[in-house]
Scaffold this motif. Sequence first.
Motif, PDB file in Angstrom:
ATOM      1  N   GLY A 165       2.102   8.875   5.027  1.00 53.27           N
ATOM      2  CA  GLY A 165       1.195   9.946   4.673  1.00 53.27           C
ATOM      3  C   GLY A 165       1.042   9.829   2.704  1.00 53.27           C
ATOM      4  O   GLY A 165       0.600  10.484   2.700  1.00 53.27           O
ATOM      5  N   TYR A 166       2.665   9.350   2.161  1.00 53.99           N
ATOM      6  CA  TYR A 166       2.927   9.300   0.708  1.00 53.99           C
ATOM      7  C   TYR A 166       2.451   7.659   0.029  1.00 53.99           C
ATOM      8  O   TYR A 166       3.267   6.502   0.677  1.00 53.99           O
ATOM      9  CB  TYR A 166       4.474   9.972   0.552  1.00 53.99           C
ATOM     10  CG  TYR A 166       4.864  10.379  -0.956  1.00 53.99           C
ATOM     11  CD1 TYR A 166       4.891  10.866  -1.572  1.00 53.99           C
ATOM     12  CD2 TYR A 166       4.703   9.034  -1.486  1.00 53.99           C
ATOM     13  CE1 TYR A 166       4.862  11.747  -2.915  1.00 53.99           C
ATOM     14  CE2 TYR A 166       5.380   9.346  -3.262  1.00 53.99           C
ATOM     15  CZ  TYR A 166       4.825  10.872  -3.622  1.00 53.99           C
ATOM     16  OH  TYR A 166       5.536  11.149  -4.666  1.00 53.99           O
ATOM     17  N   PHE A 167       1.449   7.925  -0.626  1.00 48.69           N
ATOM     18  CA  PHE A 167       1.046   6.948  -1.934  1.00 48.69           C
ATOM     19  C   PHE A 167       1.843   6.693  -2.795  1.00 48.69           C
ATOM     20  O   PHE A 167       1.156   7.409  -3.302  1.00 48.69           O
ATOM     21  CB  PHE A 167      -0.918   7.170  -1.319  1.00 48.69           C
ATOM     22  CG  PHE A 167      -1.067   6.524  -0.378  1.00 48.69           C
ATOM     23  CD1 PHE A 167      -1.275   5.201   0.471  1.00 48.69           C
ATOM     24  CD2 PHE A 167      -1.478   7.828   0.821  1.00 48.69           C
ATOM     25  CE1 PHE A 167      -1.591   4.681   1.475  1.00 48.69           C
ATOM     26  CE2 PHE A 167      -1.751   7.845   1.677  1.00 48.69           C
ATOM     27  CZ  PHE A 167      -1.832   6.316   2.393  1.00 48.69           C
ATOM     28  N   ALA A 168       2.214   5.826  -2.814  1.00 46.88           N
ATOM     29  CA  ALA A 168       2.941   5.468  -4.388  1.00 46.88           C
ATOM     30  C   ALA A 168       3.207   4.384  -5.069  1.00 46.88           C
ATOM     31  O   ALA A 168       2.784   3.663  -4.898  1.00 46.88           O
ATOM     32  CB  ALA A 168       4.237   6.436  -4.497  1.00 46.88           C
ATOM     33  N   GLU A 169       2.312   4.738  -6.825  1.00 46.64           N
ATOM     34  CA  GLU A 169       2.920   3.648  -7.897  1.00 46.64           C
ATOM     35  C   GLU A 169       4.175   2.336  -7.458  1.00 46.64           C
ATOM     36  O   GLU A 169       5.156   3.132  -7.196  1.00 46.64           O
ATOM     37  CB  GLU A 169       2.456   3.934  -9.017  1.00 46.64           C
ATOM     38  CG  GLU A 169       4.236   4.625  -9.360  1.00 46.64           C
ATOM     39  CD  GLU A 169       3.453   5.160 -11.202  1.00 46.64           C
ATOM     40  OE1 GLU A 169       2.858   4.016 -11.804  1.00 46.64           O
ATOM     41  OE2 GLU A 169       3.983   5.678 -11.676  1.00 46.64           O
ATOM     42  N   VAL A 210      -4.388   9.214  -0.953  1.00 46.51           N
ATOM     43  CA  VAL A 210      -3.275  10.576   0.002  1.00 46.51           C
ATOM     44  C   VAL A 210      -4.801  11.696   0.442  1.00 46.51           C
ATOM     45  O   VAL A 210      -5.073  12.044   1.720  1.00 46.51           O
ATOM     46  CB  VAL A 210      -2.552  11.696  -1.487  1.00 46.51           C
ATOM     47  CG1 VAL A 210      -2.570  12.663  -0.888  1.00 46.51           C
ATOM     48  CG2 VAL A 210      -2.146  10.496  -2.304  1.00 46.51           C
ATOM     49  N   VAL A 211      -5.901  11.808  -0.233  1.00 49.49           N
ATOM     50  CA  VAL A 211      -7.024  12.566   0.616  1.00 49.49           C
ATOM     51  C   VAL A 211      -7.199  12.050   1.986  1.00 49.49           C
ATOM     52  O   VAL A 211      -7.405  13.070   2.978  1.00 49.49           O
ATOM     53  CB  VAL A 211      -8.245  13.147  -0.710  1.00 49.49           C
ATOM     54  CG1 VAL A 211      -8.930  13.926  -0.208  1.00 49.49           C
ATOM     55  CG2 VAL A 211      -7.459  13.673  -1.580  1.00 49.49           C
ATOM     56  N   ARG A 212      -7.606  11.254   1.499  1.00 50.20           N
ATOM     57  CA  ARG A 212      -8.269  10.319   3.138  1.00 50.20           C
ATOM     58  C   ARG A 212      -7.527  10.170   4.193  1.00 50.20           C
ATOM     59  O   ARG A 212      -6.912  10.660   5.322  1.00 50.20           O
ATOM     60  CB  ARG A 212      -8.076   8.653   2.876  1.00 50.20           C
ATOM     61  CG  ARG A 212      -9.167   8.309   2.298  1.00 50.20           C
ATOM     62  CD  ARG A 212      -9.743   6.404   1.781  1.00 50.20           C
ATOM     63  NE  ARG A 212     -10.885   6.399   1.642  1.00 50.20           N
ATOM     64  CZ  ARG A 212     -11.271   5.377   0.978  1.00 50.20           C
ATOM     65  NH1 ARG A 212      -9.866   4.791   0.192  1.00 50.20           N
ATOM     66  NH2 ARG A 212     -12.368   5.087  -0.128  1.00 50.20           N
TER      67      ARG A 212
END
Length: 306
Positions: free
Chosen positions: A21-25, A213-215
């Motif tokens: 659940g961690y989405f990073a650039e 992230v919210v999804r």
Amino acid sequence: MTAKDTFKTIDELAQALEGVGYFAERRLITAVFLSLKLERPLLLEGEPGVGKTELAKALAKVLGRPLIRLQCYDGMEQREALYEWNHAAQLLHMRAAATHAGGSATPQDIEREVYQKRFLVKRPLLEALQTEVPGALLLIDEVDRTDEPFEAFLLEYLGEYQVSIPELGSIQAEVAPVTILTSNRTRDLNDAVKRRCLYHWMDYPDRERELAVVRSQVPQASAQLTEQVAEFVGRLRSQPFASAFQRAPGIAESVEWAKALVALDTLTLDPEVVQDTVGILFKQREDIAAITPLLDDLLAPAPTVL
């Protein structure tokens, strides 16, 4: 397997983090990847709420390492970060030793006995150094809240993964701890600390990353509501709206807001529901008051891109 061998590529690390659940650039993922490969501490600076602490939690999960957290604050002392002696246990041992020895033990003998590892109370730094395979992930959170002497105290750990205890000598890491430092930049850190770390400045997420992230965190929210939340919070952080507030909402506030809207069975945002729930986004009375005259503009449809 050591931390530096866990992920072969940056993409592999990115996928693992997204899996928890961690989405990073990509720039941030590259900094984390290099920190693991080079076994160097990673210093993350940025506004509160951009996801610095959450990155440490997510990384601990994908590495399968226990997360040890040192929460820094003004006036923190070394003993709270490294170790303390268990004085009560030492005293009991001294009394028992004196009684059992019948007066034959010298004070020097008894003193040597009470300065052993079994009377040591480990604090986060020492605990991280002595964590067995696969090792720990140490989060030194909000290091900018400490004072300069405490920063100097950290140098030995950051540079050599080692600490010194006067009664026991130097203690080096059994397995190099993966170390993340965070700073909200309330003051500039010492250059000596920065030199021992890789560095990355974290910004607020772009719309697509916030949406992801919210999804991930609030799957119960409808697609329409999720997109509205990401769009609305993104506008709050952008000009000219951002200058109207003392502090913009972080990612954690976006997620909490989405959860609250789902709990209220909200299907779409409107001025009334925003005003009723704005206390989740803002924690300052002035910010809550400032949002009311801006609601029509904040809720206006996004301009069509031709």
